[in-house]
Design a protein around this motif. Structure first.
Motif, short mmCIF file in Angstrom:
data_model
loop_
_atom_site.label_atom_id
_atom_site.label_comp_id
_atom_site.label_asym_id
_atom_site.label_seq_id
_atom_site.Cartn_x
_atom_site.Cartn_y
_atom_site.Cartn_z
N GLY A 158 27.20 44.47 28.59
CA GLY A 158 26.10 43.51 29.19
C GLY A 158 26.51 42.22 29.48
N MET A 159 28.03 42.09 29.74
CA MET A 159 28.68 40.88 30.13
C MET A 159 28.12 40.51 31.66
N ARG A 160 28.19 38.90 31.76
CA ARG A 160 27.79 38.53 32.90
C ARG A 160 29.12 38.71 33.86
N LYS A 161 28.49 38.37 35.17
CA LYS A 161 29.62 38.52 36.19
C LYS A 161 30.80 37.60 35.97
N LYS A 162 30.44 36.54 35.62
CA LYS A 162 31.42 35.36 35.47
C LYS A 162 32.55 35.89 34.26
N GLU A 163 31.90 36.01 33.26
CA GLU A 163 32.39 36.16 31.94
C GLU A 163 33.24 37.78 32.35
N ALA A 164 32.81 38.69 32.82
CA ALA A 164 33.44 39.68 33.07
C ALA A 164 34.70 39.54 33.98
N LYS A 165 34.55 38.74 34.99
CA LYS A 165 35.82 38.48 35.76
C LYS A 165 37.03 38.04 34.87
N ALA A 166 36.47 36.89 34.17
CA ALA A 166 37.50 36.13 33.51
C ALA A 166 38.01 37.16 32.44
N LYS A 167 37.32 38.04 31.60
CA LYS A 167 38.04 39.21 31.05
C LYS A 167 38.95 39.89 31.81
N SER A 168 38.16 40.41 33.02
CA SER A 168 39.46 41.20 33.64
C SER A 168 40.49 40.64 34.03
N ILE A 169 40.64 39.48 34.27
CA ILE A 169 41.80 38.81 34.64
C ILE A 169 42.77 38.94 33.61
N ASP A 170 42.05 38.53 32.35
CA ASP A 170 42.95 38.43 31.07
C ASP A 170 43.54 39.85 30.70
N LEU A 171 42.71 40.87 31.19
CA LEU A 171 43.14 42.19 30.97
C LEU A 171 44.56 42.45 31.91
N LEU A 172 44.25 42.06 33.06
CA LEU A 172 45.36 42.23 33.97
C LEU A 172 46.73 41.56 33.49
N LYS A 173 46.69 40.21 32.99
CA LYS A 173 47.62 39.45 32.59
C LYS A 173 48.09 40.34 31.28
N LEU A 174 47.44 40.74 30.51
CA LEU A 174 47.79 41.71 29.55
C LEU A 174 48.44 42.85 29.79
N ILE A 175 48.48 43.55 30.87
CA ILE A 175 49.08 44.67 31.53
C ILE A 175 50.27 44.45 32.13
N GLY A 176 50.49 43.10 32.39
CA GLY A 176 51.83 42.57 32.98
C GLY A 176 51.58 42.62 34.50
N ILE A 177 50.36 42.24 35.21
CA ILE A 177 50.57 41.92 36.46
C ILE A 177 50.74 40.46 36.85
N PRO A 178 51.74 40.38 37.67
CA PRO A 178 52.06 39.02 37.84
C PRO A 178 50.83 38.30 38.93
N ASP A 179 50.51 37.09 38.83
CA ASP A 179 49.59 36.30 39.64
C ASP A 179 48.30 36.80 39.36
N ALA A 180 47.93 37.35 38.10
CA ALA A 180 46.70 37.95 37.90
C ALA A 180 45.64 37.26 38.50
N GLU A 181 45.41 36.13 38.65
CA GLU A 181 44.18 35.29 39.24
C GLU A 181 44.23 35.87 40.77
N GLN A 182 45.14 35.75 41.49
CA GLN A 182 45.01 36.03 42.79
C GLN A 182 44.94 37.58 43.02
N ARG A 183 45.81 38.42 42.25
CA ARG A 183 45.68 39.78 42.44
C ARG A 183 44.45 40.53 42.05
N ALA A 184 43.78 39.71 41.26
CA ALA A 184 42.23 40.41 40.92
C ALA A 184 41.35 40.69 42.13
N ASP A 185 41.63 39.69 43.15
CA ASP A 185 40.93 39.78 44.16
C ASP A 185 41.37 40.81 45.36
#
Lengths: 332, 278, 339
Positions: free
Chosen positions: A125-152
């Motif tokens: 039941g996360m909110r959109k913003k919160e979920a996006k932040a967590k998603s970026i954290d996960l992308l970092k965790l799995i070693g995607i470079p430039d996670a903030e940009q790549r998320a989009d």
């Protein structure tokens, strides 16, 4: 080490109805998984290894598929007695899957972060913003470079290895207790495979996630697993702790498989051992033991009666479904 | 293998039965018709269908027997539809498979021409061609055939392109096979499924196009009966004598339905995803 | 140069695919450099393995050698003759000497042809063109004997491909490749689509055929274990370049190029005790796009031992030992000669 059993599969049977007859894709399969451990399920194509795991999550399409018998006990509760609603909560939140082909498993027209966030919003039941932040954290965790940009980005902007990592991020988004990985690296190159396997290993160690690793590659099994089930024609023919399987295989199929793979750590040149013939068509499985027509050690009984799983050396977690291990045939 | 599957498919069989029925009507019409289809009878103008008079479908504004005219018109309609489809298919397929196989500049050239033809509504294009060629039955065939060329070119090009990346094409090239050989031996036989479906659907659309052209007075010229020009002449008296329009209309609808059912059935039968491969 | 032992000599082969934009008037906006200046030789009777990950250009190289792919630059000499300089008729004759075994046992066989016809097809094409003289009867007999030799009962000659299993279909493909009596077999991932227990059957078959028919192999694969088993010499490709060539045993014992080392260490061994002890070199990132403009070593972005020089100039293949060449500045003396 605590040996808490987190998942238990008992007597699972799954069949598919086809024009040509009933296919017994999974035939009386039982195994258990302990917390924090990795279980390998090895087999060739058509051995039923993927169907087994789809059945655990009740992801079998009916028709043509149907689970006809068995129980799947997850943390003491039989999954098959739960409602579809309850199973949906278990899926994704407690048990996650990653598949072989990351391109077809991702929606091509939805941004990557949104796909990861979906499960978070659904189950937590996360909110959109919160979920996006967590998603970026996960992308970092799995070693995607430039996670903030790549998320989009959209999935097609990612390489095969990165897409598989996104799948892993999605699978891990809700901190599942069990991760089912169905040939997660088969479509990838070896150097990328090494990255992905390392990632799964580290994550399962850190969060003590249990892993079911479905693969045809015995090298991957040796690298990843604590114990193994070998499947053939819908049945488990041998189960063992990892070292026992590789250094002391008890079923002729396992032995044949181990001998027939070329290995970089052994000198080439000599002929490879082969298993003659091909895996049976599941519509007409040969009578008795399904492996008997290809088996070098086949005896009279093998074509008459299907062997039960014999316990080896009094260890209940070490079995082989082969008549060679029955007292009356075992003269060694 | 395909033939028994055809008979298991109810939709395709229904379509086939309808078509066979019409073929039987044609055969019968060569030897026997209830009345002479062009014989006018001023005593029996616009007579309603009745058993006693023998005019089962009634008569038209010249007193001609509608049933006989429909039977006679079947030959015209079917011949036009088959000939036009054959014309369109043979040119279209040849263009399409060469465009698809050669690719590059050839593909670009051929397909742009097809696009231009394709951008006109079928009927409008057919009317253009009729206007240029003049009104007669053979020109109806040519006009409908031209409408079909880009459609067949598209479909055959698409399936050739999908097929040519198969390794068996490379294998044939590495075995010294030439272009024409590969195209006709390896590619065309494997691309027949969508083409066969298109053929059966084109046959039905041809019936409609022929009727439309004849209805507009551009197609088959009276007194030669065709379903289209029967409808056209019925327009003036339709309110008075609805049977003059109903029966030719029914003939069109059922034959078009027959071809469509066959086409739909064939699509299911020939879809490789529905075929069970071991 | 005119070494009788050399069957195939590839010199500076490049295959670039243009990237085009525009619908009606296409203009070239760049190129994918799939193969970029590759040179190697294949000696009579040997099996040279070409390994690398997807997109490294190994299959494109094979297709260029088979003259099924337009070459951008470079030469391919088969028995000393330049294939590109041949007329179509001469090339057709020469094709009998090099045949391909394809990767995919499903798409490489025309689904509408029977097994016997598939195998007989090359013979029929050459007989019809008058290049070989065989009667239809002889062709049929030859196809049947090839089927038997490849482990398929010739009584299956009338069956269609979908009636066979993957392994059996690959046997049909092999029999077809042998029909014209080739000297060189270009095997493009011949076992990677097959199940583990079937792979070893096919590998053994290919090895037996190599002895029996004196075949030379260019064996393309991504599976290093398979290549090591089958080949006597191995060339490692990365991003359109050959980075190392060596004797199979030497390469596995002593890989020199950092990419070869990473590649070998990434292969999981079916041996859990050794797996636990192994230290793996995990490469960072992905293979860069072959269309990106590059100066310097193609592996520089991912190389754990990258130096400044690597980003500026591209290393050339240099002999470091007998039969062992490597393209890496780690092994170059400042003057540019090998250590």
């Amino acid at each position: 080490m605590n040996n808490e059993t987190i998942l238990q599969v008992q007597g699972l049977m799954t069949e598919f109805r086809t024009e040509r007859g009933i296919v017994n894709a999974v035939n009386d399969v039982s195994f258990s998984l302990e917390r924090g451990k990795t279980l390998g399920i090895v087999g060739e194509s058509g051995s039923g290894k993927s169907v087994t795991n789809l059945s655990i999550l009740k992801l079998i399409q009916y028709p043509p598929g149907r689970i006809t018998a068995g129980q799947v006990i997850f943390k003491g509760e039989n999954m098959f007695e739960r409602s579809e609603e309850e199973i949906r909560t278990v899926r994704g939140k407690h048990i996650s899957m990653i598949f072989q082909d990351p391109l077809t498993s991702l929606n091509p027209v939805i941004k990557v972060w949104y796909q990861i966030a979906e499960a978070l919003r659904l189950h937590h039941g996360m909110r959109k913003k919160e979920a996006k932040a967590k998603s970026i954290d996960l992308l970092k965790l799995i070693g995607i470079p430039d996670a903030e940009q790549r998320a989009d980005n959209y999935p097609h902007q990612f390489s095969g290895g990165m897409r598989q990592r996104v799948m892993i991020a999605m699978a891990l988004s809700c901190d599942p207790e069990i991760l089912i990985a169905d040939e997660p690296t088969t479509a990838l190159d070896v150097t990328i495979q090494a990255q992905i396997l390392e990632l799964i290993k580290n994550l399962s160690r850190e969060k003590s996630t249990s892993v079911i690793m479905i693969t045809h590659d015995l090298g991957v099994v040796a690298d990843m697993c604590d114990s193994v089930c070998v499947m053939y024609a819908g049945r488990i023919v041998e189960r063992a702790a990892i070292d026992d399987l590789f250094y002391d295989p008890q079923h002729p199929y396992t032995r044949g498989l181990l001998d027939s793979i070329p290995r970089i750590d052994r000198a080439g040149g000599s002929r490879l051992h082969t298993i003659s013939g091909a895996p049976p068509n599941l519509i007409d499985i040969p009578p008795g033991c399904p492996f008997q027509p290809r088996c070098e050690k086949a005896m009279n009984i093998c074509s008459k009666q299907s062997p039960p799983e014999f316990i080896i050396n009094g260890d209940a977690s070490r079995t082989a479904a082969c008549w060679l291990h029955a007292k009356e045939y075992n003269n060694g | 293998m395909t033939v028994p599957r055809l008979f298991k498919n109810g939709i395709a069989v229904t379509g086939l039965v309808i078509i066979v029925l019409y073929v039987l009507i044609i055969i019968v019409s060569f030897f026997w018709l209830p009345f002479d289809p062009s014989e006018m009878n001023s005593q029996r103008l616009l007579e309603a269908p009745s058993f006693t008079s023998g005019h089962l479908f009634g008569t038209d504004e010249f007193g001609r027997d509608i049933l006989s005219r429909i039977m006679k018109g079947t030959t015209v309609s079917l011949v036009i539809s088959i000939a036009a489809t054959a014309l369109g298919a043979s040119f279209g397929i040849l263009m399409g498979i060469w465009a698809g196989y050669l690719g590059g500049r050839w593909d670009n050239g051929i397909m742009r021409i097809a696009d231009v033809l394709f951008s006109f509504p079928s009927l409008l294009l057919a009317i253009f061609v009729m206007a240029i060629l003049g009104e007669n039955t053979y020109n109806v065939i040519i006009a409908i055939g031209i409408v079909y060329i880009p459609q067949f070119a598209r479909i055959s090009r698409g399936s050739i392109i999908a097929l040519k990346s198969n390794e068996f094409v490379r294998a044939a090239r590495s075995n010294g096979a030439g272009r024409t050989y590969i195209l006709f031996r390896h590619l065309l036989p494997n691309s027949m499924a969508p083409i066969i479906v298109q053929i059966s659907l084109s046959l039905s659309v041809a019936i409609l196009l022929e009727s439309a052209l004849s209805f507009l007075g551009l197609g088959v010229q009276p007194p030669e009966p065709s379903w289209g020009n029967m409808l056209s002449s019925a327009r003036k008296v339709m309110m008075l004598a609805p049977w003059t329009a109903i029966y030719p209309g029914l003939a069109i609808v059922t034959l078009v339905l027959g071809f469509n059912l066959l086409g739909d059935g064939l699509r299911d039968i020939l879809d490789p995803r529905l075929r069970n491969v071991r | 140069m005119a070494d009788k032992d050399i069957l195939l000599d590839v010199q500076d082969l490049s295959v670039h695919f243009p990237i085009e934009k525009g619908i009606l008037f296409k203009r070239k906006v760049g190129a994918i450099r799939a193969v970029d200046g590759v040179s190697f030789i294949v000696r009579r009777g040997e099996a040279l393995g070409l390994v690398g990950e997807s997109g490294c250009g190994k299959s494109t190289t094979a297709m260029a050698i088979a003259q099924l792919q337009t070459v951008t630059a470079g030469h391919i000499f088969f028995e000393g003759k330049d294939l590109a300089a041949m007329s179509p008729e001469e090339l057709r004759r020469e094709r009998m000497n090099f045949q391909i075994v394809f990767q995919d046992p499903y798409s490489s066989l025309n689904p509408r042809m029977r097994a016997g016809d598939l195998i007989a097809e090359p013979l029929r094409i050459y007989a019809r063109r008058g290049i070989i003289t065989l009667s239809e009867d002889e062709i049929r007999k030859k196809a049947a004997s090839l089927m038997d030799r490849c482990g398929l009962s010739s009584s299956f000659a009338d069956r269609y491909p979908h009636e066979f299993s993957g392994g059996q279909r690959q046997r049909i493909g092999i029999a077809r490749a042998l029909a014209l009596g080739p000297k060189l077999i270009l095997a493009d991932e011949p076992v990677s689509a097959l199940d583990v227990s079937i792979q070893s059957q096919i590998l053994n078959l290919l090895k037996d055929l190599q002895d029996e028919f004196d075949l030379t192999f260019l064996f393309i694969a991504h599976d290093l274990a398979v290549v090591e088993y089958f080949c006597s010499r191995i060339a490692v490709m990365y991003l359109g370049h050959i980075v190392e060539t060596a004797d199979a045993a030497v390469l596995y014992r002593q890989p020199m190029h950092p990419y070869s080392r990473a590649l070998l260490s990434a292969v999981p061994l079916p041996d859990p005790r050794r797996e636990r002890k192994r230290r793996r070199i995990i490469l960072q990132g992905d293979v860069p796009s072959p269309s990106a403009a590059r100066s310097g070593c193609p592996f520089a972005d991912r190389c754990p031992e990258v130096m400044d020089r690597c980003r500026l100039e591209a290393p050339q293949l240099q002999m470091v030992d007998e039969e062992h060449e490597v393209a890496c500045f780690l092994y170059a003396s400042p003057s540019g000669f090998a250590l």
